[in-house]
Motif scaffolding. Structure first.
Motif, mmCIF file in Angstrom:
data_model
loop_
_atom_site.group_PDB
_atom_site.id
_atom_site.type_symbol
_atom_site.label_atom_id
_atom_site.label_comp_id
_atom_site.label_asym_id
_atom_site.label_seq_id
_atom_site.Cartn_x
_atom_site.Cartn_y
_atom_site.Cartn_z
ATOM 1 N N ASP B 49 -11.945 49.834 15.488
ATOM 2 C CA ASP B 49 -12.120 50.255 14.048
ATOM 3 C C ASP B 49 -12.194 49.406 12.909
ATOM 4 O O ASP B 49 -11.356 48.740 12.851
ATOM 5 N N LEU B 50 -13.311 49.282 12.358
ATOM 6 C CA LEU B 50 -13.338 48.169 11.341
ATOM 7 C C LEU B 50 -12.414 48.335 10.122
ATOM 8 O O LEU B 50 -11.879 47.227 9.694
ATOM 9 N N ALA B 51 -12.270 49.332 9.725
ATOM 10 C CA ALA B 51 -11.409 49.790 8.458
ATOM 11 C C ALA B 51 -9.914 49.151 8.933
ATOM 12 O O ALA B 51 -9.222 48.593 8.290
ATOM 13 N N TRP B 52 -9.402 49.828 10.192
ATOM 14 C CA TRP B 52 -8.176 49.128 10.712
ATOM 15 C C TRP B 52 -7.911 47.976 10.722
ATOM 16 O O TRP B 52 -6.915 47.325 10.238
ATOM 17 N N VAL B 53 -8.871 47.124 11.479
ATOM 18 C CA VAL B 53 -8.961 45.897 11.794
ATOM 19 C C VAL B 53 -8.638 45.061 10.442
ATOM 20 O O VAL B 53 -7.824 44.354 10.575
ATOM 21 N N GLU B 54 -9.442 45.504 9.486
ATOM 22 C CA GLU B 54 -9.492 44.701 8.255
ATOM 23 C C GLU B 54 -8.220 44.801 7.540
ATOM 24 O O GLU B 54 -7.826 43.935 7.080
ATOM 25 N N ARG B 55 -7.709 46.008 7.510
ATOM 26 C CA ARG B 55 -6.355 46.325 6.810
ATOM 27 C C ARG B 55 -5.301 45.306 7.518
ATOM 28 O O ARG B 55 -4.620 44.902 7.103
ATOM 29 N N GLU B 56 -5.256 45.655 8.896
ATOM 30 C CA GLU B 56 -3.949 44.808 9.490
ATOM 31 C C GLU B 56 -4.226 43.381 9.810
ATOM 32 O O GLU B 56 -3.179 42.602 9.542
ATOM 33 N N LEU B 57 -5.282 43.051 9.632
ATOM 34 C CA LEU B 57 -5.771 41.393 9.488
ATOM 35 C C LEU B 57 -5.233 40.761 8.132
ATOM 36 O O LEU B 57 -4.806 39.814 7.915
ATOM 37 N N GLU B 58 -5.603 41.580 7.133
ATOM 38 C CA GLU B 58 -5.102 41.228 5.669
ATOM 39 C C GLU B 58 -3.713 41.259 5.828
ATOM 40 O O GLU B 58 -3.203 40.361 5.022
ATOM 41 N N LEU B 59 -3.015 42.087 6.351
ATOM 42 C CA LEU B 59 -1.523 42.012 6.516
ATOM 43 C C LEU B 59 -0.939 40.829 6.994
ATOM 44 O O LEU B 59 0.021 40.172 6.783
ATOM 45 N N VAL B 60 -1.659 40.600 8.249
ATOM 46 C CA VAL B 60 -0.966 39.193 8.993
ATOM 47 C C VAL B 60 -1.346 38.185 8.404
ATOM 48 O O VAL B 60 -0.488 37.410 8.464
ATOM 49 N N ALA B 61 -2.485 38.016 7.597
ATOM 50 C CA ALA B 61 -3.072 36.691 7.116
ATOM 51 C C ALA B 61 -2.246 36.447 6.057
ATOM 52 O O ALA B 61 -1.939 35.357 5.597
ATOM 53 N N HIS B 62 -1.799 37.559 5.161
ATOM 54 C CA HIS B 62 -0.775 37.295 4.026
ATOM 55 C C HIS B 62 0.336 37.139 4.581
ATOM 56 O O HIS B 62 1.376 36.906 3.412
ATOM 57 N N GLY B 63 0.916 37.488 5.562
ATOM 58 C CA GLY B 63 2.177 37.856 6.088
ATOM 59 C C GLY B 63 3.108 36.482 6.688
ATOM 60 O O GLY B 63 3.943 36.487 6.653
ATOM 61 N N THR B 64 2.152 35.619 7.113
ATOM 62 C CA THR B 64 2.417 34.566 7.726
ATOM 63 C C THR B 64 1.541 33.159 7.492
ATOM 64 O O THR B 64 0.392 33.508 7.492
ATOM 65 N N THR B 65 2.089 32.087 7.400
ATOM 66 C CA THR B 65 1.290 30.978 7.403
ATOM 67 C C THR B 65 1.365 30.261 8.838
ATOM 68 O O THR B 65 0.788 29.239 8.974
ATOM 69 N N ARG B 66 1.885 30.980 9.805
ATOM 70 C CA ARG B 66 1.872 30.431 11.051
ATOM 71 C C ARG B 66 0.831 30.899 11.905
ATOM 72 O O ARG B 66 0.271 31.844 11.686
#
Lengths: 321, 321
Positions: B49-66
């Motif tokens: 699901d494109l909207a779901w994937v975009e939202r959650e990947l934004e969260l992980v990309a902003h949530g960690t530098t690892r």
């Protein structure tokens, strides 16, 4: 350096390895060989045929001065066969598939250690009630009859439930990696079947042993077919894992029809079993067949599996050095 | 002292632990938390699901530098969702259930490590052909969709087949014992799902997480029911392991009838899922539920499982001292 556990201490073993009491396969010669090699051999008493049990227990009793045991299918056990077995002075009796409680007084009074093999949490609770000295947690990947739970999550769950009673892992163990993994999961050793089926000293036709060496873990199927044609009344929840072959392919989905032809099918199957016809025989075997590529002397297997497990543990230790 | 493997070296991890990309459960917050704790977090891209994937990947990309990754169900993957995902610069993509070959060029050209999850030997062979950097051997005890083979014998068999490609164990691992056992079986780490479902940071209703903590491994069932009512066309050999409940009990053996009522049943199920009604919800969970007794912060879980595995290995070493 050997791995010391409650199992090795109780029976003064070199390796925390138990030969699974495979009916018709773990005879007295194999059990004695395994015990002499420093593990714990079990004769597979199966359905309790008196003449078979007497012959094989004579073989093991004369074949080793080390501890050995005998295993039975609990729901088919009779006082006659248990009394016969105890006269040969086993050190351990393993009961699988059924309520062990009616038998525990006799077994324990004889001085034997009681091993109860279980497939789920309910079985583990019953084993504790029965006063088991060792609880064998058997996963669905095992060859022959079994339950539905898998070894990997079942072993630690049973270990937590039955503590401080020691647990052994059964199902999926065929090499030192599996034995080492069993120890990590909280087991005090592993019960090994299929790997010892493909041994020189196992009963059973050489061609069936070679089939185990040749086939892989994707080539097994759970079936009731052999129980049906042999007329064995297994509890509905326990079917068995066998090497897939053309006999199973032909009848697996036609069991009502097979029921009407049990006599002929039973004759055919017995002939296949005796002649080593892999297309028609019953070859109980586990998913660990991938790890079995040859038929070897059982003593060499005990040594190799034990030493490889010790090495796996040392190697893992080095990973964090 | 941490356990060092090909997995920890590739991603500079503290512990050889991977968060399973559970669809709808492993969101960006959980994946980032796991990565920040020194393991490898994966977002569960599910059906893409494109909207779901975009939202959650934004969260992980902003949530960690690892390092972190994203997982997809291969047969449902589209170029659109893969391109979207790669724009967030994951370090790894995990593909499960289907032929990975059409996707490997794009994934590898992006610099991502390719993880292929497999359930049998055929899958392992396909993963090597696809050029997998890590092969995940998933046993049938895992929660959610899976195959028929059990983790314990599957992991060493796959490790032998795909060497020198490193293998990870999936299915049945919920604590340090399981991680240590995975290492012994020849794996370079473990992929852990159900234990992280019952974490604070997982997506999903709190009541569903508490149900995982309350239930045990005997309480799961393999089912196609949820795929049927959701209209997902899974390959026939992959059903899923869920916590048994009254919805499954009611419909499991009446699937032709359920097919005629998918719209209503889907509405009911979605309502149950949103409200945390355990009797009607889809709770994918593995047999390792026996080992899960609470809902905990994911970072604590990473630390505890990693340290307990190190201790299990040291304890085993002491057994042979």
């Amino acid at each position: 350096v050997p791995i010391h556990t409650a199992l090795t201490r109780r029976f003064a073993l070199q390796h925390p390895i138990v030969l699974a009491p495979m009916g018709g396969v773990s005879g007295g010669r194999l059990a004695a060989t395994v015990s002499n090699a420093g593990a714990l051999g079990f004769v597979g008493g199966g359905y309790g045929d008196l003449a078979w049990v007497e012959r094989e227990l004579e073989l093991v009793a004369h074949g080793t001065t080390r501890p050995w045991g005998v295993g039975f299918i609990t729901w088919s056990l009779t006082p006659q066969v248990l009394d016969l077995a105890l006269r040969f002075k086993p050190c351990a009796v393993m009961l699988s598939f059924g309520d062990p409680v009616p038998w525990t007084t006799t077994i324990k009074a004889s001085g034997c250690a009681l091993f109860c093999q279980v497939q789920d949490r309910a079985g583990a609770a019953a084993a504790v009630t029965a006063g088991a000295d060792f609880v064998v947690a058997q996963g669905t990947e095992a060859g022959g009859h079994g339950g539905r739970r898998s070894t990997f999550p079942l072993v630690p769950a049973v270990a937590d439930m039955v503590a401080p009673t020691p647990v052994l892992a059964a199902g999926g163990v065929a090499d030192g990696r599996g034995l080492a993994a069993s120890i990590m999961l909280g087991a005090h050793g592993a019960v090994i079947g299929t790997r010892f089926y493909a041994s020189v000293e196992a009963l059973g036709h050489e061609k069936l042993k070679q089939e185990i060496a040749a086939r892989g873990g994707d080539d097994t199927v759970r079936t009731r077919l052999f129980d049906l044609i042999r007329g064995h009344s297994w509890p509905a929840r326990h079917d068995g894992r066998a090497v897939s072959n053309s006999f199973i392919a032909q009848w697996q989905d036609r069991q009502p029809e097979a029921t009407r032809h049990t006599a002929e099918l039973n004759d055919d199957f017995r002939q296949s079993q005796a002649s080593g016809d892999v297309d028609g025989a019953m070859i109980w075997a586990g998913e660990c067949m991938d790890l079995i590529r040859d038929v070897r002397p059982a003593a060499a297997l005990v040594h190799e599996i034990g030493v490889a497990a010790e090495m796996a543990i040392r190697r893992a230790q080095a990973l964090s050095a």
